[in-house]
Design a protein around this motif. Structure first.
Motif, PDB file in Angstrom:
ATOM      1  N   MET A   1       0.836  -1.053  -0.039  1.00  0.00           N
ATOM      2  CA  MET A   1       0.053  -0.030  -0.049  1.00  0.00           C
ATOM      3  C   MET A   1       1.079   1.203  -0.008  1.00  0.00           C
ATOM      4  N   PHE A   2       1.938   1.283   0.785  1.00  0.00           N
ATOM      5  CA  PHE A   2       2.779   2.369   1.096  1.00  0.00           C
ATOM      6  C   PHE A   2       3.520   2.661  -0.292  1.00  0.00           C
ATOM      7  N   SER A   3       4.132   1.651  -1.043  1.00  0.00           N
ATOM      8  CA  SER A   3       4.816   1.843  -2.105  1.00  0.00           C
ATOM      9  C   SER A   3       3.784   2.412  -3.195  1.00  0.00           C
ATOM     10  N   GLU A   4       2.876   1.790  -3.163  1.00  0.00           N
ATOM     11  CA  GLU A   4       1.705   2.508  -4.232  1.00  0.00           C
ATOM     12  C   GLU A   4       1.353   3.820  -4.150  1.00  0.00           C
ATOM     13  N   ASN A   5       1.106   4.005  -3.012  1.00  0.00           N
ATOM     14  CA  ASN A   5       0.743   5.387  -2.667  1.00  0.00           C
ATOM     15  C   ASN A   5       2.045   6.575  -2.800  1.00  0.00           C
ATOM     16  N   LEU A   6       3.005   6.146  -2.375  1.00  0.00           N
ATOM     17  CA  LEU A   6       4.108   6.983  -2.529  1.00  0.00           C
ATOM     18  C   LEU A   6       4.381   7.357  -4.144  1.00  0.00           C
ATOM     19  N   LYS A   7       4.439   6.390  -4.807  1.00  0.00           N
ATOM     20  CA  LYS A   7       4.526   6.245  -6.399  1.00  0.00           C
ATOM     21  C   LYS A   7       3.576   7.357  -7.053  1.00  0.00           C
ATOM     22  N   GLN A   8       2.282   6.936  -6.454  1.00  0.00           N
ATOM     23  CA  GLN A   8       1.181   7.973  -7.012  1.00  0.00           C
ATOM     24  C   GLN A   8       1.245   9.370  -6.546  1.00  0.00           C
ATOM     25  N   ILE A   9       1.440   9.476  -5.514  1.00  0.00           N
ATOM     26  CA  ILE A   9       1.516  10.863  -4.836  1.00  0.00           C
ATOM     27  C   ILE A   9       2.586  11.590  -5.505  1.00  0.00           C
ATOM     28  N   GLU A  35       9.168   2.435  -3.671  1.00  0.00           N
ATOM     29  CA  GLU A  35       8.151   2.345  -4.505  1.00  0.00           C
ATOM     30  C   GLU A  35       7.938   0.909  -5.059  1.00  0.00           C
ATOM     31  N   LYS A  36       9.018   0.054  -5.121  1.00  0.00           N
ATOM     32  CA  LYS A  36       8.799  -1.465  -5.624  1.00  0.00           C
ATOM     33  C   LYS A  36       8.410  -2.204  -4.302  1.00  0.00           C
ATOM     34  N   GLY A  37       8.496  -1.539  -3.113  1.00  0.00           N
ATOM     35  CA  GLY A  37       7.864  -2.506  -1.910  1.00  0.00           C
ATOM     36  C   GLY A  37       9.129  -3.230  -1.357  1.00  0.00           C
ATOM     37  N   VAL A  57       1.108  11.700   6.654  1.00  0.00           N
ATOM     38  CA  VAL A  57       1.825  10.156   6.840  1.00  0.00           C
ATOM     39  C   VAL A  57       0.671   8.924   6.727  1.00  0.00           C
ATOM     40  N   GLY A  58      -0.540   9.139   7.496  1.00  0.00           N
ATOM     41  CA  GLY A  58      -1.514   8.208   7.107  1.00  0.00           C
ATOM     42  C   GLY A  58      -2.072   8.190   5.696  1.00  0.00           C
ATOM     43  N   THR A  59      -1.880   9.080   4.925  1.00  0.00           N
ATOM     44  CA  THR A  59      -2.238   8.936   3.525  1.00  0.00           C
ATOM     45  C   THR A  59      -1.175   8.082   2.666  1.00  0.00           C
ATOM     46  N   LEU A  60      -0.170   8.309   3.040  1.00  0.00           N
ATOM     47  CA  LEU A  60       1.119   7.565   2.353  1.00  0.00           C
ATOM     48  C   LEU A  60       0.777   6.097   2.976  1.00  0.00           C
ATOM     49  N   LEU A  61       0.677   5.782   4.095  1.00  0.00           N
ATOM     50  CA  LEU A  61       0.655   4.377   4.610  1.00  0.00           C
ATOM     51  C   LEU A  61      -0.967   3.917   4.046  1.00  0.00           C
ATOM     52  N   GLY A  62      -1.908   4.498   3.517  1.00  0.00           N
ATOM     53  CA  GLY A  62      -2.941   4.121   3.014  1.00  0.00           C
ATOM     54  C   GLY A  62      -4.190   4.093   3.880  1.00  0.00           C
ATOM     55  N   ASP A  63      -4.079   4.701   5.023  1.00  0.00           N
ATOM     56  CA  ASP A  63      -5.176   4.661   6.171  1.00  0.00           C
ATOM     57  C   ASP A  63      -5.537   6.134   6.555  1.00  0.00           C
ATOM     58  N   THR A  64      -6.859   6.107   6.977  1.00  0.00           N
ATOM     59  CA  THR A  64      -7.368   7.734   7.434  1.00  0.00           C
ATOM     60  C   THR A  64      -6.956   7.300   9.038  1.00  0.00           C
ATOM     61  N   ILE A  65      -6.112   8.241   9.488  1.00  0.00           N
ATOM     62  CA  ILE A  65      -5.622   8.137  10.874  1.00  0.00           C
ATOM     63  C   ILE A  65      -6.224   9.268  11.919  1.00  0.00           C
ATOM     64  N   GLU A  66      -6.847   8.964  12.970  1.00  0.00           N
ATOM     65  CA  GLU A  66      -7.240   9.821  13.908  1.00  0.00           C
ATOM     66  C   GLU A  66      -6.185  10.687  14.509  1.00  0.00           C
ATOM     67  N   ALA A  67      -6.216  11.930  14.390  1.00  0.00           N
ATOM     68  CA  ALA A  67      -4.925  12.630  15.102  1.00  0.00           C
ATOM     69  C   ALA A  67      -4.308  12.226  16.259  1.00  0.00           C
ATOM     70  N   ALA A  68      -5.270  11.682  17.287  1.00  0.00           N
ATOM     71  CA  ALA A  68      -4.779  11.412  18.684  1.00  0.00           C
ATOM     72  C   ALA A  68      -4.120  10.110  18.632  1.00  0.00           C
ATOM     73  N   ALA A  69      -4.262   9.254  17.722  1.00  0.00           N
ATOM     74  CA  ALA A  69      -3.697   8.155  17.650  1.00  0.00           C
ATOM     75  C   ALA A  69      -2.651   8.065  16.543  1.00  0.00           C
ATOM     76  N   ASP A  70      -2.301   8.952  15.886  1.00  0.00           N
ATOM     77  CA  ASP A  70      -1.053   9.119  14.797  1.00  0.00           C
ATOM     78  C   ASP A  70       0.002   8.345  15.026  1.00  0.00           C
ATOM     79  N   LYS A  71       0.774   8.693  16.214  1.00  0.00           N
ATOM     80  CA  LYS A  71       2.070   8.085  16.715  1.00  0.00           C
ATOM     81  C   LYS A  71       1.953   6.302  16.563  1.00  0.00           C
ATOM     82  N   ASN A  72       0.912   5.989  17.530  1.00  0.00           N
ATOM     83  CA  ASN A  72       0.860   4.544  17.717  1.00  0.00           C
ATOM     84  C   ASN A  72       0.453   3.675  16.619  1.00  0.00           C
ATOM     85  N   VAL A  73      -0.322   4.291  15.599  1.00  0.00           N
ATOM     86  CA  VAL A  73      -0.891   3.610  14.561  1.00  0.00           C
ATOM     87  C   VAL A  73       0.282   3.725  13.401  1.00  0.00           C
TER      88      VAL A  73
END
Length: 127
Positions: A1-9, A35-37, A57-73
Motif C-alpha cells: 500500500m505504501f509503495s503504491e501511494n508513494l509512487k502515485q502521490i 516504490e517497489k515495496g 503520513v496516514g495517506t502515504l500508509l494508506g489509512d485514514t488516521i485519527e490525530a490522537a492515535a497518529d504515532k501509535n498507528v
C-alpha cells in the motif's frame, strides 16, 4: 500500500525520484526500493516525505488516521511493513540457500561420476 501511494502521490506532484531523493538526502535507488515495496523509510524519513509531498503520513500508509492515535498507528503500521519485508527476505534467502545446496550436490555428483568414469576407462584400457 505504501509503495503504491508513494509512487502515485510523487507523480501527481510532478516530482522525480531523483528530486525526491535529493530533498531527503538519500540516493535515488532508495526511493525506487520504497516504490517497489522492497523496503520502507524509517519514521523520521516518513515524516519528511509527507512534508515534501504535502500529504499526511496516514495517506502515504494508506489509512485514514485519527490525530490522537497518529504515532501509535503509524509505528504499528511500520512494524507490520518491516515484519512483512523481513519474512519476504527470509523466504528469498531460504530459496537461494536451497538452490545453492542443490547446485553443490549436482557439482559433487558430476565430479564423482567423471572421476568414476575415468577410473573405469583406465581399468578397461589396462585389460
Amino acid at each position: 500500500m505504501f509503495s503504491e501511494n508513494l509512487k502515485q502521490i510523487r507523480k501527481e506532484k510532478g516530482i522525480s525520484q531523483e528530486e525526491l531523493a535529493a530533498r531527503l538526502n538519500v540516493v535515488r535507488q532508495t526511493i525506487s526500493k520504497w516504490e517497489k515495496g522492497l523496503s520502507v523509510p524509517d519514521a523520521e524519513l516518513l515524516i519528511k516525505l509527507s512534508e515534501i509531498l504535502e500529504t499526511s503520513v496516514g495517506t502515504l500508509l494508506g489509512d485514514t488516521i485519527e490525530a490522537a492515535a497518529d504515532k501509535n498507528v503509524i509505528s504499528q503500521q511500520l512494524e507490520q511493513l518491516n515484519a512483512q519485508l523481513a519474512e519476504k527476505s527470509r523466504r528469498s534467502r531460504r530459496i537461494w540457500r536451497t538452490a545453492a545446496i542443490v547446485f553443490i550436490v549436482l557439482a559433487v555428483l558430476s565430479v564423482l561420476l567423471y572421476a568414476g568414469g575415468i577410473a573405469t576407462f583406465h581399468s578397461f584400457s589396462e585389460m
